[in-house]
Each structure stands twice: as structure tokens, then as C-alpha cells.
Design an enzyme around this catalytic site. Structure first.
Site, PDB file in Angstrom:
ATOM      1  N   CYS A 110       0.382  10.216  -2.867  1.00  0.00           N
ATOM      2  CA  CYS A 110       0.894   9.060  -3.604  1.00  0.00           C
ATOM      3  C   CYS A 110       2.322   9.314  -4.063  1.00  0.00           C
ATOM      4  CB  CYS A 110       0.014   8.773  -4.823  1.00  0.00           C
ATOM      5  SG  CYS A 110      -1.735   8.636  -4.453  1.00  0.00           S
ATOM      6  N   GLU A 161      -4.524   4.135 -10.279  1.00  0.00           N
ATOM      7  CA  GLU A 161      -3.261   4.678  -9.757  1.00  0.00           C
ATOM      8  C   GLU A 161      -3.185   4.223  -8.314  1.00  0.00           C
ATOM      9  OE1 GLU A 161      -1.174   6.861  -7.296  1.00  0.00           O
ATOM     10  OE2 GLU A 161      -2.585   8.417  -7.903  1.00  0.00           O
TER      11      GLU A 161
END
Length: 543
Positions: free
Chosen positions: A327, A293
Site C-alpha cells: 500500500c 486502509e
């Protein structure tokens, strides 16, 4: 020996404490903060059950109080990475053959330790080492990490119970084997829960792991390792090393027993590592699993029918909680011209009341960014916006690193939808807004889709169900986690599996069965009870 088809406890999300004045948890957390502040930690590497101290000490300082020492860690080198790999491979056989319910018990115990006796240790370490306020530490280091361990155990049993059909006279079964080799986990600074899950998820499925945390999150990584040891993770199953990234990469990605990579971090680093793995693919015993990720340029898109106050709140929380270092943090927004003044007013009021400073003062909403490199990058982007004809800094824009790495929550208004800060990931408390013509909503949606290489999270705000349906379809590839009338942050394990695609990663959804399936190699077993004794089939017979 007794046998049984065991059911694990039903996973439930860990309740979030409020830390309101007068609460027990507030008093306990403050006491733990004082305790950690009063001592200097001596943090070793943990390899094969050994605590390794090299004498090459690297000091640790709170990002918000850079003159205070929290202690130091012992820097490792190439020899320690080799040692960690050897320890993982040595532990692999016994660990992989351990019954699944024993592995489940270890991580269920880890969840209880996180939620119970280690809760305030993890929260305090995250607040001091990574500059998170108490609520951000609580939802991350305590609640999400406990959720990861509990739900992963439940998902593991669901995977194991997924079995094929069997024809008459045959028994088909699927065996879910750990990968052949060791896993390398490279974890980020911004979420203690991610740092505690990227090695635990493969380990739960029977793999052994070499773990390298971000150098800016070693303070909390040390507490995580203590939890693993107390939970009963055997020596060598999870090995914690503090070698530099290039040194670790050189050893790991050229090793024949490298079997998998679990990563959260920057897109550039992930792409370079993928390239290294590809270059070395002929060296490996098996094709490695690559799970990552990475970056995001997460968006908020408001429609003319939106609830203006809800949009403003999503901006204030989504862009500036944990200094925009999530994120999933909102870093670009598209606002219709007809609603802009109203939304701008609400956001201005929020920012006017928002306090910035040390997280140990619980009244501060915003704290410091993680380190000087991050500070310098953000400051340069803000200065560039102040001097660019396409941009205007309409909120914030100030910064100071005399005592800590403080960047004021900043909003840039741009007339160019492709201005740098609409496309470049900054990873800080900087939001760029583009105001679009209400009559060109479709063009604005197309522009949003084509502006960024990333596709992690995104949010739309509208009270028009026709628009909601259209935007949900039109933006289908722009976000792996898509929000309707909510900020684009705050995914909860078991409720919103997290991950994105495009330049944001492999979308293997941490905290889900999807992710755990990446750490096993299924073997089909077909057993025939009465095998054939004649090679001839009926079609061969004469008329």
C-alpha cells in the site's frame, strides 16, 4: 479470588533475521519450503471450532509457479457466513466478560508462537502463496505480526488505565466495553501481518469476529488460524470463512448485529461497502464502526539539494520491493532537472543488477505479482505507455506469464504530470517519474498535492532544512505517513503507526491505541457516595 493491577511485558520489536548464507534461519526456512512444496494442503473453513469442508475445492498455486499445486481450500457460501455470524454471537458473552489479562495472555502467546515455532511456517507459506522473497516475508509475516500482538496488548492496558478525574465525594470511572454485535474483518493478500491483525485487534478488545481473507492469501491464513487455536483463542471468537466477497457482503451488511468493519484493500471496494452500510443503517442495533486502509499513489519528491544515491536507493527499494504490491510503495516520483541524470544513472545500475524469479531462489530480489488479473492490468498499462506521446518506458517494460506472473521492474518517464500512471493506482512494479524545472519547485509541490486522490505515504529528499520545513508543511495532507530522507515504505509497529486519509482510508493507524479505541464503546460510571436529599440550591434562598 486473588486480584491485582497487572503489568504486561514491555513491548519490543521482534529482531529481524538476516537469512545470510550459512545462517540457521536460512537452513530452517529452506527445509520448511521443501516440506510445504512436497504436500498438498486441504484447507477447511473454521467456524465455531468446527473444520468445515464443503467439497467445492479451489486449487492454490504459487504466483511464480502456476503449474505447481500447493493444495486447495473449500469454497463456502451464504449458509457458512450465517453460521459464522451465529458462532460469533454465541461466543460473544463469555469472551467479552473474560478478564482482560486472560485475553492479553492469549495474544502474547500468539506473538511467541509467531516469533518461535511458527516463524518459518508463516514465512514459507507467505513466500509460496504470495510470492515474497525471504526478507519481505520475514519483516511481514514474522516480525510485524509479532509486533502487532505485543504492542496491541500494551496499548490495551494504556487505554484501560486512562480514567477521568473525580470530584470530592464522587468516584468517576470509564469502562471500555466491546461493541454490541460482531465484527467483520476483510483482509488483503499483500501482508500476512495485516491479515493476522485485522481480526485480532478487535478480538483482543473483547469482540468476536467473522474473518474473510483474500482468496489469494488463504494458504497463509490457514497457518494463522492454527496459531490462534494453539494460542488459546476460544471457539467462535474468530471464525474463518471462504465465501465470495459479494456473498459475504450481502449477509454481513444486512445483519442487525453487525457492529464493525475492519478492512484493508482497494478504495473502490471500501467505498462500495460504506455505501451498503449506509443504505442498511436503519437495520442495525448500533452505528457500526468503519475502519479501513485503502489505496495509495505514494510519492518520492527530490529537491535539488538531495543525496542522489539515497534517492535512487529509495526508488529501487520503495518502488520494487515485493513487486510494488505494498500500500505504501512508491509509484510516482518528482525529480529536479539538475539532478535527474545522476539519479537516473544510479537507478539504472540498481535495476541492471536486480534479479527476478522464484522467491525460493534467495538471490531473486523481485518475484511474481499476485495473480493473472493483476498481471494483465499491469501489462496493459505498460503497453499503453509504450504507445503514448506523453510517456517513455526508460527501464524494464517486459512481462511474461508462461510460468508465473512476472512483471519486470518498469520505469515510465512522462512529460505530463497528470499522465494516467501518475494518478492511477497500479499496485505493481511500475514507477512513473516526472522531471520538474528546479526554478518551479513550489509549483511542483502544488502539483503533487493536487494530482492524486490518495494520501497514504510520501517521502521528500533534501539537505536544505528550510526546504524540509516548507515541504513538510505544504504537503501536510498528502500522506498519513511522511518520510524525510527515507523511502515511503517500511512502517514499524510502535514506531510509525500506519494509515492515511483522503482516498487512502480512515487513518485509524493500525498498531496503535487509535485503532484499538475503535473497537470499544466507553461507558462512564459516576458513583456519588453521599447523594443530595434536597432539591433546592443556595441561590433560591431569600436575602
Amino acid at each position: 479470588m486473588p486480584k491485582g493491577f497487572f503489568k504486561v511485558p514491555v513491548a519490543k520489536n521482534e529482531p529481524i533475521y538476516s537469512y545470510a548464507p550459512g545462517s540457521n534461519e536460512r537452513a530452517e526456512l529452506k527445509k520448511q519450503l521443501e516440506k510445504f512444496r512436497s504436500v498438498e494442503m486441504d484447507i477447511p473453513m473454521y467456524i465455531g471450532g468446527e473444520e468445515i469442508r464443503t467439497g467445492k475445492k479451489v486449487s492454490i498455486h504459487p504466483p511464480h509457479d502456476i503449474n505447481h499445486s500447493l493444495g486447495f481450500y473449500h469454497q463456502g457460501d451464504e449458509t457458512h457466513v450465517h453460521k459464522a455470524i451465529d458462532a460469533a454471537l454465541e461466543a460473544r458473552k463469555e469472551w467479552s466478560e473474560m478478564k482482560w489479562e486472560q485475553r492479553a495472555a492469549i495474544f502474547l502467546k500468539a506473538a511467541e508462537l509467531v516469533a518461535g515455532p511458527y516463524r518459518q511456517k508463516l514465512n514459507a507459506a507467505t513466500m509460496l502463496g504470495q510470492s515474497k522473497n525471504p526478507f519481505q516475508a520475514e519483516i511481514d509475516a514474522a516480525c510485524e505480526l509479532a509486533d502487532f500482538y505485543r504492542f496491541n496488548v500494551q496499548y490495551m492496558t494504556q487505554i484501560y488505565s486512562d480514567q477521568p478525574e473525580s470530584a470530592p465525594g464522587i468516584w468517576n470511572r470509564l469502562e471500555y466495553r466491546p461493541l454490541e454485535g460482531f465484527i467483520f474483518a476483510l483482509t488483503p493478500f499483500n501482508f500476512t501481518s495485516i491479515a493476522g491483525n485485522l481480526q485480532a485487534a478487535p478480538a483482543l478488545m473483547g469482540n468476536t469476529v467473522v474473518w474473510k481473507p483474500s482468496k489469494t492469501a488463504i494458504y497463509s491464513a490457514n497457518i494463522l488460524m492454527q496459531i490462534f487455536k494453539e494460542a488459546g483463542v476460544p471457539d467462535g471468537v474468530i471464525n474463518l470463512v471462504f465465501a465470495s466477497g459479494p456473498v459475504a457482503a450481502k449477509v454481513v451488511f444486512s445483519h442487525p448485529d453487525f457492529a464493525g468493519f475492519h478492512f484493508t484493500g482497494s478504495t473502490e471496494v471500501f467505498q462500495n461497502i460504506w455505501k451498503s452500510i449506509g443504505t442498511n443503517i436503519h437495520k442495525y442495533k448500533t452505528y457500526p464502526r468503519i475502519v479501513g486502509e485503502t489505496g495509495g499513489k505514494d510519492y518520492i519528491f527530490a529537491h535539488k539539494t538531495c543525496d542522489a544515491k539515497a534517492v535512487a536507493t529509495a526508488i529501487s527499494r520503495g518502488a520494487f520491493e515485493y513487486q510494488g504490491q505494498k500500500c505504501s510503495a512508491a509509484s510516482r516520483a518528482y525529480i529536479p532537472k539538475s539532478r535527474w541524470e545522476e539519479i537516473k544513472g544510479y537507478v539504472h545500475e540498481d535495476l541492471k543488477s536486480m534479479k527476478m524469479g522464484n522467491p525460493e531462489d534467495f538471490s531473486n530480489f523481485v518475484n511474481a505479482v499476485i495473480d493473472e488479473a493483476s498481471f494483465d492490468k499491469l501489462a496493459a498499462s505498460i503497453d499503453a505507455a509504450k504507445n503514448h506521446p506523453d510517456a517513455t518506458v526508460i527501464e524494464g517494460g517486459n512481462y511474461d506469464k508462461s510460468k508465473g506472473y512476472f512483471i519486470e521492474p518498469t520505469i515510465i518517464l512522462t512529460t505530463n504530470p497528470h499522465y494516467d500512471t501518475m494518478e492511477e493506482e497500479l499496485f505493481g512494479p511500475v514507477l512513473t517519474i516526472y522531471v520538474y524545472d528546479d526554478k518551479k519547485t513550489d509549483e511542483a509541490l502544488n502539483m503533487l498535492d493536487k494530482t492524486s486522490i490518495y494520501a497514504l505515504t510520501g517521502a521528500i529528499f533534501s539537505q536544505d532544512r528550510y526546504f524540509i520545513e516548507k515541504a513538510t508543511k505544504r504537503l501536510v495532507n498528502t500522506a498519513g505517513n511522511f518520510y524525510i530522507n527515507d523511502k515511503p515504505t517500511g512502517a514499524v509497529v510502535g514506531q510509525q503507526p500506519f494509515g492515511g486519509s483522503r482516498g487512502s482510508g480512515t487513518n485509524d493507524k493500525a498498531g496503535s491505541m487509535i485503532n484499538l479505541m475503535r473497537w470499544v464503546s466507553p461507558r462512564t460510571i459516576k458513583e456519588t457516595f453521599v447523594p443530595a436529599h434536597d432539591y433546592e440550591y443556595p441561590f433560591l434562598e431569600e436575602e
